[in-house]
Design a protein around this motif. Structure first.
Motif, PDB file in Angstrom:
ATOM      1  N   PHE A  35       0.816  -1.210   0.000  1.00  0.00           N
ATOM      2  CA  PHE A  35       0.000   0.000   0.000  1.00  0.00           C
ATOM      3  C   PHE A  35       0.854   1.266   0.000  1.00  0.00           C
ATOM      4  N   ASP A  38       1.067   1.646  -3.747  1.00  0.00           N
ATOM      5  CA  ASP A  38      -0.230   1.840  -4.407  1.00  0.00           C
ATOM      6  C   ASP A  38      -1.313   1.836  -3.334  1.00  0.00           C
ATOM      7  N   PRO A  39      -1.770   3.005  -2.884  1.00  0.00           N
ATOM      8  CA  PRO A  39      -2.715   3.066  -1.765  1.00  0.00           C
ATOM      9  C   PRO A  39      -4.157   2.725  -2.109  1.00  0.00           C
ATOM     10  N   ARG A  40      -4.449   2.359  -3.355  1.00  0.00           N
ATOM     11  CA  ARG A  40      -5.825   2.036  -3.736  1.00  0.00           C
ATOM     12  C   ARG A  40      -6.349   0.826  -2.966  1.00  0.00           C
ATOM     13  N   PRO A  41      -7.648   0.823  -2.622  1.00  0.00           N
ATOM     14  CA  PRO A  41      -8.255  -0.402  -2.091  1.00  0.00           C
ATOM     15  C   PRO A  41      -8.142  -1.519  -3.121  1.00  0.00           C
ATOM     16  N   ARG A  42      -7.816  -2.735  -2.649  1.00  0.00           N
ATOM     17  CA  ARG A  42      -7.619  -3.850  -3.565  1.00  0.00           C
ATOM     18  C   ARG A  42      -8.227  -5.136  -3.032  1.00  0.00           C
ATOM     19  N   GLU A  46      -6.247  -9.282  -6.602  1.00  0.00           N
ATOM     20  CA  GLU A  46      -5.252  -8.329  -7.103  1.00  0.00           C
ATOM     21  C   GLU A  46      -3.989  -8.372  -6.262  1.00  0.00           C
ATOM     22  N   ARG A  79     -13.022  -4.934  -0.982  1.00  0.00           N
ATOM     23  CA  ARG A  79     -11.655  -4.450  -1.156  1.00  0.00           C
ATOM     24  C   ARG A  79     -11.048  -4.144   0.209  1.00  0.00           C
ATOM     25  N   PHE A  81      -8.080  -1.924   2.383  1.00  0.00           N
ATOM     26  CA  PHE A  81      -7.258  -0.719   2.373  1.00  0.00           C
ATOM     27  C   PHE A  81      -6.584  -0.597   3.726  1.00  0.00           C
TER      28      PHE A  81
END
Length: 269
Positions: A35, A38-42, A46, A79, A81
Motif C-alpha cells: 500500500f 499503491d494506496p488504492r483499495p484492492r 489483485e 476491497r 485498504f
C-alpha cells in the motif's frame, strides 16, 4: 541491511540466504508495504497477483490484519485498504524525535521565505521517510506529508544521504538502484553524479528538478542521530519559484545555518 521486498520471489531469495528469516511474517508485511506503492483499495485476487502469493494465503493474512486493525475491508466492494493501526504504529517513532519540535519554528520560517517546504527525514533502504514537514502557509506543491517515502535517487535529501556514505556503501547503493529502479537512474544518474561531486564543497546536496516532479531542493545531513540514523534536513521549492543559482547561493546556505543551529541546540558544536 534493509530489505525492500516486492513479491514472493524476493522473500524466497532472502530465506535462501537466511534460514532464520520469518517468511510468514514477511508475507503479512509484504501486503502492508504494497500500500506504500499503491494506496488504492484492492481485492484478494489483485494482491495475490501483484505479490505472487497464493490467494488462500492472502485471504488468511488479510483477515488477520483486519482483526488487528492494520487493514480495513469495505464489504460493499470487497476491497482492502490500510487500517488505522498502521498509522498508530508510527507514533512511538515520531514522538521519540524531540528535534522535530525544536526545529519547527526555524523550519517554518525558511519554508515561508522560499514559498516551499522544509522537512526532516531518515534514510531507509533506497528511500527517505519524512518525519516532519513545515510548509509555506499559503500552500505549496513541494510539501511531502508526514510518513511520505521519497527515493534517494530522485531527491536532494536522498542524495545528501548518499554523499554521507563511505565509498563502498555508496557504490553498493547506487548499484542496487540500477538493478531495482532502472528508470529512475536513467533519468537521474547524471544529476546524482553532479550533486555528489559538489556536495563536499557546497555543504549540501541538490535537485534541480531533474526528477520530473516539478520540484527543486537542497538538503543537508546533520550530525544529529535518531537511533542509528542521521537526521536529514531538506528544503524544497516548486520548480518555478527559484532559479538554480538562487538555490545554490541563498537557500542552501540558509539550510546549512538552520541545521547548525539545531546541532548547537543539542550540544553538537
Amino acid at each position: 541491511m534493509i530489505r525492500q521486498l516486492q513479491n514472493l520471489h524476493d522473500i524466497a531469495a532472502v530465506r535462501s540466504d537466511d534460514p532464520n528469516f520469518a517468511g510468514a511474517l514477511a508475507k503479512g508485511l509484504l501486503i502492508l508495504q504494497s500500500f506504500l506503492r499503491d494506496p488504492r483499495p484492492r481485492a484478494n485476487s489483485e494482491l495475490a497477483a501483484t505479490l505472487g502469493l497464493p490467494r488462500p494465503t492472502v485471504s488468511r493474512l488479510c483477515r488477520t490484519l483486519v482483526e488487528l486493525g492494520y487493514l480495513d475491508r469495505d464489504e460493499r466492494i470487497d476491497r482492502y485498504f490500510i487500517g488505522p493501526m498502521a498509522v498508530a504504529l508510527s507514533y512511538p517513532y515520531i514522538v521519540s524525535v524531540p528535534m522535530r519540535a525544536q526545529a519547527r519554528l526555524s523550519m517554518q520560517a525558511l519554508a515561508n521565505q522560499v514559498h516551499g517546504a522544509a522537512s526532516i527525514g531518515v534514510a531507509i533502504g533506497l528511500d527517505v521517510v519524512y518525519i516532519e514537514t513545515c510548509a509555506y502557509q499559503r500552500g505549496t506543491l513541494a510539501r511531502p506529508d508526514l510518513g511520505a517515502l521519497r527515493s534517494v535517487a530522485e531527491t536532494a535529501i536522498g542524495r545528501a544521504w548518499l554523499g554521507s556514505l563511505d565509498d563502498a556503501g555508496r557504490q553498493a547503493t547506487l548499484q542496487k538502484l540500477e538493478r531495482e529502479r532502472p528508470q529512475q537512474m536513467a533519468r537521474c544518474a547524471a544529476a546524482i553524479r553532479e550533486s555528489l561531486a559538489t556536495q563536499a564543497q557546497r555543504g549540501f546536496a541538490t535537485n534541480f528538478g531533474d526528477a520530473g516532479m516539478g520540484v527543486q531542493g537542497v538538503a543537508v545531513v546533520s550530525r544529529i542521530r535518531q537511533g542509528t540514523r542521521s537526521l536529514l534536513f531538506n528544503c524544497a521549492v516548486p520548480g518555478t519559484q527559484l532559479r538554480p543559482q538562487q538555490l545554490v547561493s541563498e537557500t542552501g546556505p540558509a539550510l546549512i545555518e538552520l541545521v547548525r543551529a539545531c546541532e548547537r541546540s543539542v550540544g553538537i558544536n
